[in-house]
Design a protein around this motif. Sequence first.
Motif, PDB file in Angstrom:
ATOM      1  N   PHE A   1       0.869  -1.212  -0.014  1.00 27.53           N
ATOM      2  CA  PHE A   1       0.036   0.174  -0.058  1.00 27.53           C
ATOM      3  C   PHE A   1       0.665   1.352   0.061  1.00 27.53           C
ATOM      4  N   PRO A   2       0.385   2.447  -0.557  1.00 27.17           N
ATOM      5  CA  PRO A   2       1.198   3.586  -0.592  1.00 27.17           C
ATOM      6  C   PRO A   2       1.207   4.122   0.899  1.00 27.17           C
TER       7      PRO A   2
ATOM      8  N   SER B   1      13.693   1.403  -2.972  1.00 27.24           N
ATOM      9  CA  SER B   1      12.457   1.443  -2.376  1.00 27.24           C
ATOM     10  C   SER B   1      11.218   1.719  -3.554  1.00 27.24           C
ATOM     11  N   PRO B   2      10.045   1.286  -3.375  1.00 33.21           N
ATOM     12  CA  PRO B   2       9.236   1.343  -4.290  1.00 33.21           C
ATOM     13  C   PRO B   2       8.516   3.015  -3.909  1.00 33.21           C
ATOM     14  N   THR B   3       8.280   4.041  -4.966  1.00 38.64           N
ATOM     15  CA  THR B   3       7.996   5.108  -5.103  1.00 38.64           C
ATOM     16  C   THR B   3       6.570   4.959  -5.745  1.00 38.64           C
ATOM     17  N   LEU B   4       6.279   3.914  -6.550  1.00 38.25           N
ATOM     18  CA  LEU B   4       5.000   3.804  -7.492  1.00 38.25           C
ATOM     19  C   LEU B   4       4.935   2.340  -7.367  1.00 38.25           C
ATOM     20  N   ALA B   5       3.288   2.180  -7.598  1.00 33.84           N
ATOM     21  CA  ALA B   5       2.706   0.743  -7.266  1.00 33.84           C
ATOM     22  C   ALA B   5       3.325   0.051  -8.613  1.00 33.84           C
ATOM     23  N   GLU B   6       3.884   0.745  -9.679  1.00 36.15           N
ATOM     24  CA  GLU B   6       4.563  -0.156 -10.682  1.00 36.15           C
ATOM     25  C   GLU B   6       5.727  -0.720 -10.325  1.00 36.15           C
ATOM     26  N   HIS B   7       6.690  -0.129  -9.226  1.00 36.61           N
ATOM     27  CA  HIS B   7       7.943  -0.536  -8.803  1.00 36.61           C
ATOM     28  C   HIS B   7       7.509  -1.757  -7.917  1.00 36.61           C
ATOM     29  N   VAL B   8       6.700  -1.744  -7.148  1.00 35.63           N
ATOM     30  CA  VAL B   8       6.183  -3.034  -6.532  1.00 35.63           C
ATOM     31  C   VAL B   8       5.786  -4.057  -7.240  1.00 35.63           C
ATOM     32  N   ARG B   9       5.162  -3.743  -8.338  1.00 38.30           N
ATOM     33  CA  ARG B   9       4.800  -4.968  -9.171  1.00 38.30           C
ATOM     34  C   ARG B   9       6.008  -5.615  -9.885  1.00 38.30           C
ATOM     35  N   GLU B  10       7.012  -4.786 -10.221  1.00 38.27           N
ATOM     36  CA  GLU B  10       8.396  -5.296 -10.833  1.00 38.27           C
ATOM     37  C   GLU B  10       8.945  -6.166  -9.875  1.00 38.27           C
ATOM     38  N   ASP B  11       9.036  -5.881  -8.435  1.00 32.41           N
ATOM     39  CA  ASP B  11       9.783  -6.734  -7.654  1.00 32.41           C
ATOM     40  C   ASP B  11       8.904  -7.787  -7.197  1.00 32.41           C
ATOM     41  N   LEU B  12       7.588  -7.674  -6.801  1.00 33.22           N
ATOM     42  CA  LEU B  12       6.830  -8.656  -5.724  1.00 33.22           C
ATOM     43  C   LEU B  12       5.550  -9.151  -6.641  1.00 33.22           C
ATOM     44  N   ASN B  13       5.490  -9.121  -7.746  1.00 27.30           N
ATOM     45  CA  ASN B  13       4.267  -9.588  -8.561  1.00 27.30           C
ATOM     46  C   ASN B  13       4.590 -11.253  -8.497  1.00 27.30           C
ATOM     47  N   GLY B  14       3.430 -11.970  -8.132  1.00 31.18           N
ATOM     48  CA  GLY B  14       3.183 -13.130  -7.874  1.00 31.18           C
ATOM     49  C   GLY B  14       3.709 -13.670  -6.646  1.00 31.18           C
ATOM     50  N   ARG B  15       4.477 -12.943  -5.753  1.00 29.93           N
ATOM     51  CA  ARG B  15       4.745 -13.147  -4.536  1.00 29.93           C
ATOM     52  C   ARG B  15       3.856 -12.628  -3.325  1.00 29.93           C
ATOM     53  N   ILE B  16       3.041 -11.744  -3.676  1.00 31.63           N
ATOM     54  CA  ILE B  16       2.178 -11.087  -2.551  1.00 31.63           C
ATOM     55  C   ILE B  16       0.800 -11.299  -3.167  1.00 31.63           C
ATOM     56  N   ASP B  17      -0.120 -10.794  -2.040  1.00 32.19           N
ATOM     57  CA  ASP B  17      -1.685 -11.095  -2.405  1.00 32.19           C
ATOM     58  C   ASP B  17      -2.051  -9.964  -3.132  1.00 32.19           C
ATOM     59  N   GLY B  18      -1.846  -8.710  -2.682  1.00 27.76           N
ATOM     60  CA  GLY B  18      -2.239  -7.766  -3.549  1.00 27.76           C
ATOM     61  C   GLY B  18      -1.435  -6.338  -3.373  1.00 27.76           C
ATOM     62  N   ILE B  19      -1.759  -5.407  -4.101  1.00 24.58           N
ATOM     63  CA  ILE B  19      -1.117  -3.980  -4.168  1.00 24.58           C
ATOM     64  C   ILE B  19      -2.190  -3.199  -4.153  1.00 24.58           C
ATOM     65  N   VAL B  20      -2.382  -2.180  -3.568  1.00 23.25           N
ATOM     66  CA  VAL B  20      -3.289  -0.751  -3.606  1.00 23.25           C
ATOM     67  C   VAL B  20      -2.657   0.097  -4.309  1.00 23.25           C
ATOM     68  N   ASP B  21      -2.685   0.546  -5.407  1.00 22.19           N
ATOM     69  CA  ASP B  21      -2.237   1.511  -6.258  1.00 22.19           C
ATOM     70  C   ASP B  21      -2.820   2.777  -5.890  1.00 22.19           C
ATOM     71  N   GLY B  22      -2.123   3.720  -5.100  1.00 24.72           N
ATOM     72  CA  GLY B  22      -2.651   5.036  -4.714  1.00 24.72           C
ATOM     73  C   GLY B  22      -1.780   5.858  -5.492  1.00 24.72           C
TER      74      GLY B  22
END
Length: 366
Positions: free
Chosen positions: A39-40, A160-181
């Motif tokens: 989450f942001p 560290s991620p400053t955008l939801a897209e950065h989170v996806r780059e690193d953790l897609n498939g490893r976590i349950d969800g991303i809140v893009d704010g």
Amino acid sequence: MSGIRTKLWRIEQHRDATGLREQLLEASARLRAGGLVAFPTETVYGLGADARNADAVERIFAAKGRPSDNPLIVHVASIAAAEALANEIGPVERRLMETFWPGPLTVVLPVRPGAVSPRVTAGLDTVAVRLPAHDIARELIALADVPVAAPSANRSGRPSPTLAEHVREDLNGRIDGIVDGGAADVGLESTVAMVDPDGAVRVLRPGGVSAEALAAAGFDVAPADADDAAAEDAGAAPRSPGVKYTHYAPKGRLCVVEGAPEAVRASIQARLDADAAEGARTAVLAFAPAPPGAADAYRGAHKLIALADAPGDAATAANRLYAALRACDAARIERLYAEGLVEPTGLGRAFLNRLRKAAGHRIVTV
Ligand code: AMP
Ligand code: MG
């Protein structure tokens, strides 16, 4: 590890309140059920889990590849929720919370036994707590109604991620969800502070709440080392175990060049010329670069990134730093040069701390 479907909750800017709440209810239910939800916050994106749930917390370490002796910051939605985590809250700690919360200040408190999983505190008798200023973060945590352990939502060692897209780059498939704010505001992790027995506030990690801001609010601030990044990495701040790790590193070799602006530019240009002769892919992270085509723009750099629009603008540079490092990785840059043209005061101190760490302390003074 992969194969988990990572759900994306998009919180569009003009979404109506009911729609927003529905999304956050779903995300908070995942948190309550032991899920990992990014989450942001106003600092960077966090990777949240129920801090009381040992399995959920364990999954944070696995998803990030984080060393297990690096404790997690617990995020709460109220001072009352922080009180439930601590054995006691002294008068200075309380005043810190009342002055800077919600905001980018993490306060280290004596942990109340059993309040969070021992994995969160990495066996310490203290717990680091923060009440974020970001609306979405606060609402998510309030709805989940659990203390939320949340380190930055990147793979360990990545910026560290400053955008939801950065989170996806690193953790897609490893976590349950991303809140893009949308984009994080400060762009650097929170200030971590603890109160010394004599009542002085000791900054263990510089961040969005500067030593100057603490002093201006009437706090007695314990003196910091001149180069706190180097001191931290040399083990001078064992009370904050995480600072000893080389965080935030880009894949290429980053060198920070500090000194008078003209000398800094000349030195970087000379390095670019030498790199060009070797055929290396290079990038420059500049403060207020000259317009393209101007006589003094950097020649031969594959990438020229403006960290700020004016020399010394630490707030903009802090906000853009991690995205710049990621952009260099994506462009397969091998050598990065950063103009260290910012004063080590206020947010500039936190910015230089992260930049120097990202450079593994390759700092040239010209
Ligand atoms: P991160 O969540 O990746 O930004 O890192 C958390 C930071 O908070 C690390 O530098 C930790 O060392 C620090 N931290 C977390 N818990 C504690 C604690 N109980 N005492 C001191 N520092 C802590
Ligand atoms: Mg981190």
